[in-house]
Design a protein around this motif. Structure first.
Motif, PDB file in Angstrom:
ATOM      1  N   LEU A 262       5.526  -2.771   6.178  1.00 37.67           N
ATOM      2  CA  LEU A 262       5.555  -1.743   5.229  1.00 37.67           C
ATOM      3  C   LEU A 262       7.168  -1.728   4.893  1.00 37.67           C
ATOM      4  O   LEU A 262       7.712  -1.214   3.820  1.00 37.67           O
ATOM      5  N   PHE A 263       8.207  -1.642   5.668  1.00 45.49           N
ATOM      6  CA  PHE A 263       9.577  -1.514   5.430  1.00 45.49           C
ATOM      7  C   PHE A 263      10.395  -2.780   5.144  1.00 45.49           C
ATOM      8  O   PHE A 263       9.857  -3.858   5.794  1.00 45.49           O
TER       9      PHE A 263
ATOM     10  N   PRO B  31      12.204   6.055   0.915  1.00 44.52           N
ATOM     11  CA  PRO B  31      13.620   4.741   1.250  1.00 44.52           C
ATOM     12  C   PRO B  31      12.917   3.938   2.165  1.00 44.52           C
ATOM     13  O   PRO B  31      12.237   4.373   2.973  1.00 44.52           O
ATOM     14  N   GLY B  32      13.434   2.655   1.850  1.00 42.79           N
ATOM     15  CA  GLY B  32      13.155   1.503   2.597  1.00 42.79           C
ATOM     16  C   GLY B  32      11.841   1.064   2.606  1.00 42.79           C
ATOM     17  O   GLY B  32      11.363   0.330   3.617  1.00 42.79           O
ATOM     18  N   ILE B  33      11.084   1.362   1.739  1.00 43.09           N
ATOM     19  CA  ILE B  33       9.757   0.877   1.626  1.00 43.09           C
ATOM     20  C   ILE B  33       9.564  -0.260   0.912  1.00 43.09           C
ATOM     21  O   ILE B  33      10.161  -0.523  -0.189  1.00 43.09           O
ATOM     22  N   ASN B  34       8.656  -1.301   1.501  1.00 49.29           N
ATOM     23  CA  ASN B  34       8.403  -2.562   0.703  1.00 49.29           C
ATOM     24  C   ASN B  34       7.220  -2.358  -0.025  1.00 49.29           C
ATOM     25  O   ASN B  34       6.059  -2.682   0.245  1.00 49.29           O
ATOM     26  N   SER B  35       7.562  -2.133  -1.383  1.00 56.03           N
ATOM     27  CA  SER B  35       6.504  -1.774  -2.425  1.00 56.03           C
ATOM     28  C   SER B  35       5.650  -2.786  -2.641  1.00 56.03           C
ATOM     29  O   SER B  35       4.327  -2.505  -2.849  1.00 56.03           O
ATOM     30  N   GLU B  36       6.053  -4.047  -2.811  1.00 55.41           N
ATOM     31  CA  GLU B  36       5.228  -5.050  -3.023  1.00 55.41           C
ATOM     32  C   GLU B  36       4.181  -5.245  -2.117  1.00 55.41           C
ATOM     33  O   GLU B  36       2.994  -5.512  -2.107  1.00 55.41           O
ATOM     34  N   TYR B  37       4.683  -5.142  -0.616  1.00 53.58           N
ATOM     35  CA  TYR B  37       3.557  -5.457   0.374  1.00 53.58           C
ATOM     36  C   TYR B  37       2.511  -4.282   0.413  1.00 53.58           C
ATOM     37  O   TYR B  37       1.148  -4.331   0.426  1.00 53.58           O
ATOM     38  N   PHE B  38       3.040  -2.911   0.260  1.00 57.40           N
ATOM     39  CA  PHE B  38       1.905  -1.821   0.137  1.00 57.40           C
ATOM     40  C   PHE B  38       1.160  -1.864  -0.900  1.00 57.40           C
ATOM     41  O   PHE B  38      -0.158  -1.515  -0.729  1.00 57.40           O
ATOM     42  N   ALA B  39       1.737  -2.422  -2.117  1.00 56.98           N
ATOM     43  CA  ALA B  39       0.786  -2.420  -3.158  1.00 56.98           C
ATOM     44  C   ALA B  39      -0.554  -3.554  -3.036  1.00 56.98           C
ATOM     45  O   ALA B  39      -1.565  -3.163  -3.325  1.00 56.98           O
ATOM     46  N   GLU B  40      -0.093  -4.614  -2.482  1.00 53.20           N
ATOM     47  CA  GLU B  40      -0.888  -5.516  -2.109  1.00 53.20           C
ATOM     48  C   GLU B  40      -2.036  -5.301  -1.147  1.00 53.20           C
ATOM     49  O   GLU B  40      -3.091  -5.405  -1.239  1.00 53.20           O
ATOM     50  N   TRP B  41      -1.406  -4.477   0.082  1.00 50.39           N
ATOM     51  CA  TRP B  41      -2.246  -4.075   1.137  1.00 50.39           C
ATOM     52  C   TRP B  41      -3.433  -2.915   0.560  1.00 50.39           C
ATOM     53  O   TRP B  41      -4.584  -3.242   0.776  1.00 50.39           O
ATOM     54  N   PHE B  42      -2.823  -2.154  -0.220  1.00 55.23           N
ATOM     55  CA  PHE B  42      -3.606  -1.095  -0.644  1.00 55.23           C
ATOM     56  C   PHE B  42      -4.917  -1.709  -1.663  1.00 55.23           C
ATOM     57  O   PHE B  42      -6.008  -1.339  -1.911  1.00 55.23           O
TER      58      PHE B  42
END
Length: 438
Positions: free
Chosen positions: A139-140, A37-48
């Protein structure tokens, strides 16, 4: 092997165990797709995508993509694996732990309980560090104390649930629950890796080049698998002879046996230790958003990053490769020394009237086993290095981006062989019970 599996499904008790294991693994894979919950999926996918070739590629493979998705199972089984290794190492440093280890089932239960508590503690620390470090970078969706607390609770609970599932598979499934969860995570990443290799080296190429590239990829995968199977199964048998004893009017003993010394005694642990030690500074810097730049710090981090090895444009980075090889060999000797005690084996043989032909009982036997073990460990360590470096070589030279490699294959082969042995032993026990009932 297939015949044994078919026979296993014919026995209701074992069939139920297999189906229960399958159901638990489905739960694991579903949980790996549910975002925290509360995760910014787009940011983390790009970071990863920018950092997957560095420290986090193998971690994501071990978690089965849970980390990349930042799901509720993002930490997955890694805290439990780390705590198990720590407890095993502490059995040498803490006499009480060593005493429990020798107590049998009761002592084993105490060590398992400590492992569980340590798993939860590590999960809390890892999730807190990730939430704070990545949270500052986006991330959030809304970075505040509540978001961090929610993430820590969610990720810790997810890791605890995975640990519970692994233990239930051990108890009610086919055994080796933690290991089975681990390999299902690794296997789940293989199709996407194969697809990536196809897109990079086969698709869109001329027919002759596509066929050649495809054949080379298949040949390399088969070669690595064969090397892993040979490495996992190779043993040196040290012959042991037991002297005859007179009991009443009968002579007992006198039989021959052997001590199996595995070539790869330490398994995949030396590679994991070496990778963890090298990647720790890289992970910390990446979590803090610092890549090191072009200075001395940046060059050191470049040496520690596997994706930079075998890059002929920057040969200085291969110093990290040399350090990695030395660490694998050193940890192979270290881990074997704490799990295999030649002196204890020699003393037990002496008490039972056993001896190695041509070697006197006691300390000479211990010295002989130690020298034999040192020779075997070196061969196993060299095999580990070869298996581990082959994927790294193709990643550095040909930019082949794969999350699974020699380390993953060693885990898969070892767990599959051990699980098949578990199923076979359960079938034998079932047959013995049926025979006795008749």
């Amino acid at each position: 092997m297939l015949k044994m599996v078919r026979n296993a499904f014919k026995i209701q008790e074992i069939r139920n165990r297999l189906l229960f294991t399958l159901l638990m693994l489905v739960v694991v894979r579903i949980g790996s797709q549910i975002p925290a919950p509360g995760i910014n999926s787009e940011y983390f996918a790009e970071w990863f995508s920018e950092n997957s070739g560095n420290a986090f590629g193998f971690f994501d493979a071990v978690t089965g993509g849970s980390f990349e998705n930042m799901s509720v199972f993002a930490l997955n089984i890694t805290p439990y694996i780390t705590s198990s290794i720590i407890v095993q190492l502490l059995t040498i440093a803490i006499p009480k732990f060593e005493e429990w280890q020798r107590e049998g089932e009761d002592g084993r239960k105490k060590l398992i309980a400590i492992t569980r508590y340590l798993t939860v503690a590590l999960a809390v620390m890892e999730s807190l560090a990730m939430s704070i470090a990545f949270g500052r970078q986006g991330l959030f969706t809304d970075y505040n104390a509540l978001s961090v607390i929610m993430a820590v609770i969610t990720l810790t609970a997810g890791s605890t649930v995975i640990m519970w599932i692994g233990e239930r598979i051990t108890e009610r499934g086919v055994g080796n629950g933690i290991s089975i969860v681990l390999i299902i995570n690794i296997i789940s990443r293989i199709p996407s890796d194969i697809s990536g290799l196809f897109e990079q080296f086969v698709k869109g190429k001329e027919i002759q080049n596509a066929i050649l590239n495809g054949a080379i990829i298949v040949a390399i995968i088969v070669l690595v698998v064969v090397l892993v199977v040979v490495l996992q199964g190779a043993e040196r048998h040290v012959p042991v002879q037991y002297s005859r004893k007179v009991m009443g009017r009968k002579q007992v003993g006198g039989q021959s046996s052997h001590i199996p010394l595995k070539v790869n005694t330490a398994g995949v642990i030396p590679i994991i230790f070496a990778q963890s030690l090298l990647m720790f500074p890289v992970v910390i810097c990446q979590m803090l958003g610092k890549t090191g730049g072009t200075g001395v710090g940046g060059k050191i981090l470049g040496m520690l990053t596997q994706s930079n090895w075998f890059d002929f444009n920057t040969p200085i980075y291969n110093i990290g490769l040399a350090v990695y090889i030395l660490l694998v060999v050193a940890f192979a000797y270290f881990y074997t020394s704490i799990t295999f005690n030649p002196l204890e084996i020699a003393n037990n043989m002496k008490k039972q009237g056993g001896f190695i032909p041509g070697i006197r009982p006691g300390k000479p036997t211990s010295d002989y086993l130690t020298s034999m073990l040192n020779y075997i460990i070196f061969i196993g360590a060299v095999g580990l290095v070869i298996v581990a470096i082959i994927p790294i070589f193709f990643e550095g030279v040909f930019n082949a981006d794969i999350s699974f490699g020699g380390t993953s294959l060693i885990i898969i082969v070892g767990v599959v062989i051990e699980t098949l042995k578990q199923i076979e032993s359960q079938m034998l026990v079932r047959n013995y019970k049926g025979f006795l009932n008749e």
